[in-house]
Design an enzyme around this catalytic site. Sequence first.
Site, PDB file in Angstrom:
ATOM      1  N   ASP A 195      12.234  17.004   2.356  1.00 30.49           N
ATOM      2  CA  ASP A 195      11.035  17.141   1.519  1.00 30.49           C
ATOM      3  C   ASP A 195       9.959  16.121   1.882  1.00 30.49           C
ATOM      4  O   ASP A 195      10.251  14.948   2.143  1.00 30.49           O
ATOM      5  CB  ASP A 195      11.363  17.032   0.032  1.00 30.49           C
ATOM      6  CG  ASP A 195      10.147  17.414  -0.807  1.00 30.49           C
ATOM      7  OD1 ASP A 195       9.527  18.429  -0.483  1.00 30.49           O
ATOM      8  OD2 ASP A 195       9.816  16.675  -1.746  1.00 30.49           O
ATOM      9  N   ASP A 220       8.589  18.169  -9.333  1.00 28.66           N
ATOM     10  CA  ASP A 220       8.096  17.443  -8.144  1.00 28.66           C
ATOM     11  C   ASP A 220       7.446  16.119  -8.575  1.00 28.66           C
ATOM     12  O   ASP A 220       6.368  15.745  -8.094  1.00 28.66           O
ATOM     13  CB  ASP A 220       7.145  18.279  -7.291  1.00 28.66           C
ATOM     14  CG  ASP A 220       6.992  17.712  -5.873  1.00 28.66           C
ATOM     15  OD1 ASP A 220       7.614  16.664  -5.577  1.00 28.66           O
ATOM     16  OD2 ASP A 220       6.257  18.314  -5.076  1.00 28.66           O
ATOM     17  N   GLY A 247       0.450  13.776  -4.648  1.00 35.33           N
ATOM     18  CA  GLY A 247       1.574  13.775  -5.590  1.00 35.33           C
ATOM     19  C   GLY A 247       1.148  13.370  -6.974  1.00 35.33           C
ATOM     20  O   GLY A 247       0.189  12.624  -7.151  1.00 35.33           O
TER      21      GLY A 247
HETATM   22 ZN   LIG Z   1       7.649  18.859  -0.947  1.00 39.03          ZN
HETATM   23 ZN   LIG Z   2       8.545  16.684  -3.428  1.00 40.95          ZN
END
Ligand SMILES: [Zn+2]
Ligand SMILES: [Zn+2]
EC number: 3.5.2.3
Length: 427
Positions: A153, A306, A325
């Site tokens: 990831d 996430d 993010g």
């Molecule tokens: Zn990812």
């Molecule tokens: Zn991630």
Amino acid sequence: MKLLIKKGRIIDPSQGIDQIGDLLVEEGIIKGIADDIPSDQYTKVFWAEEKWVLPGLVDIHVHLRDPGQEWKEDIETGTKAALYGGVLRVACMPNTVPPNDTPEITSYILKKAEEKGYVKVYPIGCITKGQKGEELTEFGRLKEAGIVAVSDDGKWVANSEVMKRALLYAKQFNLAVISHCEDPTLSQGGQINEGFFSAKLGLKGIPWSAEVAAVVRDLLLAKETGQPVHLAHLSCKEVIPFLRWAKEEDIPFTAETCPHYFSLTEKEVEGYNTLAKVNPPLRKEEDVLAIKEALKEGLIQVIASDHAPHSVLEKEIEFSLAPPGMIGLQTLLPLSLNLVKEGWLNPLKLTECLITNPAKVINVEPPSLKPGKKAEFIVFDPNKTYVLGPDIIQSKSKNTPFLNKELKGITVLAVIGEKIWELNWAV
Ligand SMILES: [Zn+2]
Ligand SMILES: [Zn+2]
């Protein structure tokens, strides 16, 4: 000790139940559910009228940043945020520093989670050494150390031959393979969704084709190898017809999305708002709609956060330099609840996406309210409105576009075995 939850709306996808009733726990074990269970002098009673009682959420896409980036988050703060979000199990992604590509790192994570963690932690190991996309890690040894899945990831395994071998290798060890679906040759240098806003803001765009190309390649390899692939954080409408096709073809796969992809659009990045910079990027209204429809149709079966913490210093810089993010553990359930309010999913379907389906992906038995099971549940007040101020956020990082915004729905009680947390949010 006895704990009696009175008159809650008990929702348990592991048994397919959604009913008003009482839930009794004795010595950390579920005793049973009934319309009316009498209490005695040894019973702690918690009134749950107008509230939901459900097994703890299982979030299979979380970045705990530990080891190596503890200024963003660590296992203690990350799992505390999880607890407050009603997430009683997290699977943590391996892109730590160093990455989780050896049994030593896996053991470190498990040991620290045992000592400092509030909720259960399942480590995910790297697919390739150093996440370089070249050489496979030792899946068997990593599994022995405790990983539940493999993923690179943050990066897509771009070499198709390496990914194919990863799927075949994972098959031998019954490990889930989680793909960060993004063809880097298409997304390189991209900051936000490609289109009107990337042109307006003068930022390089990330096209939907970067996601679709990756998804299609991974589905083809899943078909060829017979080993399921789990497609992480899907975000765009163009990917949906390929999921439908894969289902018709009986290709083994599961798919995931995150609350921000069905709650926000690319508009959030206006004013160069780095809090809304995320990978894959926030897309358009029509994508938001398509993701909701895919959840309803069952083409996407998992909702994960996430959760990706970044410090204030890292986000308060030029847009193109800010890391992508956003945090998400505490907003996972409140935002997902909107799917029920808007009529996309009923509470049972929603909890399947948040509890049983993600558990299935990583091959673990989901938390359940069946008699005899360990208590592992939350009481959630779906009607409580509050402002998500920095003090409420338990993560070390506060990077969310929902910061200081009003939310609805809050976890008020979390129970794990004999541990009971009455969560005081001071809201
Ligand atoms: Zn990812
Ligand atoms: Zn991630």
